[in-house]
Design a protein around this motif. Structure first.
Motif, PDB file in Angstrom:
ATOM      1  N   CYS A   1     -49.419 -75.057  58.579  1.00 51.94           N
ATOM      2  CA  CYS A   1     -49.361 -76.316  59.327  1.00 51.94           C
ATOM      3  C   CYS A   1     -47.956 -76.912  59.338  1.00 51.94           C
ATOM      4  CB  CYS A   1     -50.347 -77.326  58.753  1.00 51.94           C
ATOM      5  SG  CYS A   1     -52.055 -76.955  59.166  1.00 51.94           S
ATOM      6  N   ILE A   2     -47.250 -76.803  58.231  1.00 53.12           N
ATOM      7  CA  ILE A   2     -45.871 -77.300  58.167  1.00 53.12           C
ATOM      8  C   ILE A   2     -45.017 -76.579  59.203  1.00 53.12           C
ATOM      9  CG2 ILE A   2     -43.773 -77.340  56.755  1.00 53.12           C
ATOM     10  CD1 ILE A   2     -45.647 -77.870  54.326  1.00 53.12           C
ATOM     11  N   VAL A   3     -45.151 -75.270  59.287  1.00 52.88           N
ATOM     12  CA  VAL A   3     -44.374 -74.484  60.252  1.00 52.88           C
ATOM     13  C   VAL A   3     -44.765 -74.865  61.677  1.00 52.88           C
ATOM     14  CG1 VAL A   3     -43.921 -72.162  61.112  1.00 52.88           C
ATOM     15  CG2 VAL A   3     -43.973 -72.583  58.662  1.00 52.88           C
ATOM     16  N   GLU A   4     -46.058 -74.971  61.947  1.00 53.24           N
ATOM     17  CA  GLU A   4     -46.520 -75.327  63.296  1.00 53.24           C
ATOM     18  C   GLU A   4     -46.003 -76.705  63.708  1.00 53.24           C
ATOM     19  OE1 GLU A   4     -50.768 -74.895  63.474  1.00 53.24           O
ATOM     20  OE2 GLU A   4     -50.652 -72.731  63.095  1.00 53.24           O
ATOM     21  N   GLU A   5     -46.040 -77.666  62.814  1.00 57.52           N
ATOM     22  CA  GLU A   5     -45.538 -79.007  63.109  1.00 57.52           C
ATOM     23  C   GLU A   5     -44.037 -78.979  63.378  1.00 57.52           C
ATOM     24  OE1 GLU A   5     -46.702 -81.615  59.936  1.00 57.52           O
ATOM     25  OE2 GLU A   5     -48.843 -81.316  60.343  1.00 57.52           O
ATOM     26  N   ALA A   6     -43.310 -78.193  62.608  1.00 58.33           N
ATOM     27  CA  ALA A   6     -41.865 -78.085  62.807  1.00 58.33           C
ATOM     28  C   ALA A   6     -41.553 -77.470  64.168  1.00 58.33           C
ATOM     29  CB  ALA A   6     -41.243 -77.256  61.686  1.00 58.33           C
TER      30      ALA A   6
ATOM     31  N   ASN B   1     -46.301 -63.766  56.440  1.00 59.81           N
ATOM     32  CA  ASN B   1     -44.970 -63.691  55.839  1.00 59.81           C
ATOM     33  C   ASN B   1     -43.817 -63.822  56.835  1.00 59.81           C
ATOM     34  OD1 ASN B   1     -45.393 -61.271  57.089  1.00 59.81           O
ATOM     35  ND2 ASN B   1     -44.876 -60.000  55.332  1.00 59.81           N
ATOM     36  N   HIS B   2     -44.122 -64.159  58.092  1.00 62.83           N
ATOM     37  CA  HIS B   2     -43.083 -64.370  59.097  1.00 62.83           C
ATOM     38  C   HIS B   2     -43.692 -65.065  60.307  1.00 62.83           C
ATOM     39  CE1 HIS B   2     -44.879 -60.565  60.440  1.00 62.83           C
ATOM     40  NE2 HIS B   2     -44.334 -60.778  61.629  1.00 62.83           N
ATOM     41  N   VAL B   3     -42.829 -65.433  61.252  1.00 62.67           N
ATOM     42  CA  VAL B   3     -43.269 -66.163  62.436  1.00 62.67           C
ATOM     43  C   VAL B   3     -42.675 -65.514  63.681  1.00 62.67           C
ATOM     44  CG1 VAL B   3     -43.251 -68.417  63.584  1.00 62.67           C
ATOM     45  CG2 VAL B   3     -43.296 -68.297  61.086  1.00 62.67           C
ATOM     46  N   HIS B   4     -43.482 -65.414  64.735  1.00 66.63           N
ATOM     47  CA  HIS B   4     -43.009 -64.970  66.046  1.00 66.63           C
ATOM     48  C   HIS B   4     -42.985 -66.200  66.938  1.00 66.63           C
ATOM     49  CE1 HIS B   4     -43.513 -60.618  65.298  1.00 66.63           C
ATOM     50  NE2 HIS B   4     -44.540 -60.998  64.546  1.00 66.63           N
TER      51      HIS B   4
ATOM     52  N   ALA C   1     -49.830 -67.699  54.708  1.00 72.02           N
ATOM     53  CA  ALA C   1     -51.270 -67.467  54.796  1.00 72.02           C
ATOM     54  C   ALA C   1     -52.035 -68.714  54.347  1.00 72.02           C
ATOM     55  CB  ALA C   1     -51.680 -66.263  53.958  1.00 72.02           C
ATOM     56  N   GLU C   2     -51.361 -69.577  53.581  1.00 74.21           N
ATOM     57  CA  GLU C   2     -51.973 -70.820  53.119  1.00 74.21           C
ATOM     58  C   GLU C   2     -51.968 -71.833  54.265  1.00 74.21           C
ATOM     59  OE1 GLU C   2     -50.126 -72.256  49.518  1.00 74.21           O
ATOM     60  OE2 GLU C   2     -49.698 -70.188  48.900  1.00 74.21           O
ATOM     61  N   ALA C   3     -53.105 -72.453  54.528  1.00 77.58           N
ATOM     62  CA  ALA C   3     -53.254 -73.370  55.660  1.00 77.58           C
ATOM     63  C   ALA C   3     -52.217 -74.493  55.639  1.00 77.58           C
ATOM     64  CB  ALA C   3     -54.657 -73.943  55.683  1.00 77.58           C
ATOM     65  N   GLU C   4     -51.947 -75.055  54.480  1.00 78.56           N
ATOM     66  CA  GLU C   4     -50.990 -76.162  54.387  1.00 78.56           C
ATOM     67  C   GLU C   4     -49.585 -75.718  54.797  1.00 78.56           C
ATOM     68  OE1 GLU C   4     -49.253 -79.381  51.136  1.00 78.56           O
ATOM     69  OE2 GLU C   4     -50.863 -78.018  50.550  1.00 78.56           O
ATOM     70  N   MET C   5     -49.168 -74.558  54.348  1.00 85.37           N
ATOM     71  CA  MET C   5     -47.842 -74.036  54.695  1.00 85.37           C
ATOM     72  C   MET C   5     -47.768 -73.682  56.179  1.00 85.37           C
ATOM     73  SD  MET C   5     -46.166 -74.297  52.028  1.00 85.37           S
ATOM     74  CE  MET C   5     -46.759 -74.945  50.508  1.00 85.37           C
TER      75      MET C   5
END
Length: 71
Positions: free
Chosen positions: A34-39, A58-61, A28-32
């Motif tokens: 962004c890390i997932v989106e970049e990865a 708390n998860h990613v689709h 939910a934190e913008a910085e975290m």
């Protein structure tokens, strides 16, 4: 039959927990987030074609199509 019923009930309960925001919800934190989106974008068009994704608290689709020899 019992195993099938257990799998259905557990899977539904697990997804209910995720959808209700159960857990630490660090994404939910913008910085975290962004890390997932970049990865996810890192190997787009090289190892896979990135179709759609949604970063939840708390998860990613993710929907991807592997490219070439990548599975």
């Amino acid at each position: 039959e019992q195993r099938r019923e257990f799998a259905i009930r557990f899977t539904n309960r697990f997804h209910d927990w995720l959808d209700s925001g159960y857990g630490s919800c660090v994404l939910a934190e913008a910085e975290m987030r962004c890390i997932v989106e970049e990865a996810l974008r890192h190997f787009d068009s090289r190892r896979y074609s990135l179709d759609e994704f949604k970063v939840m608290p708390n998860h990613v689709h993710v929907l991807v199509h592997p490219l070439n020899e990548h599975t």
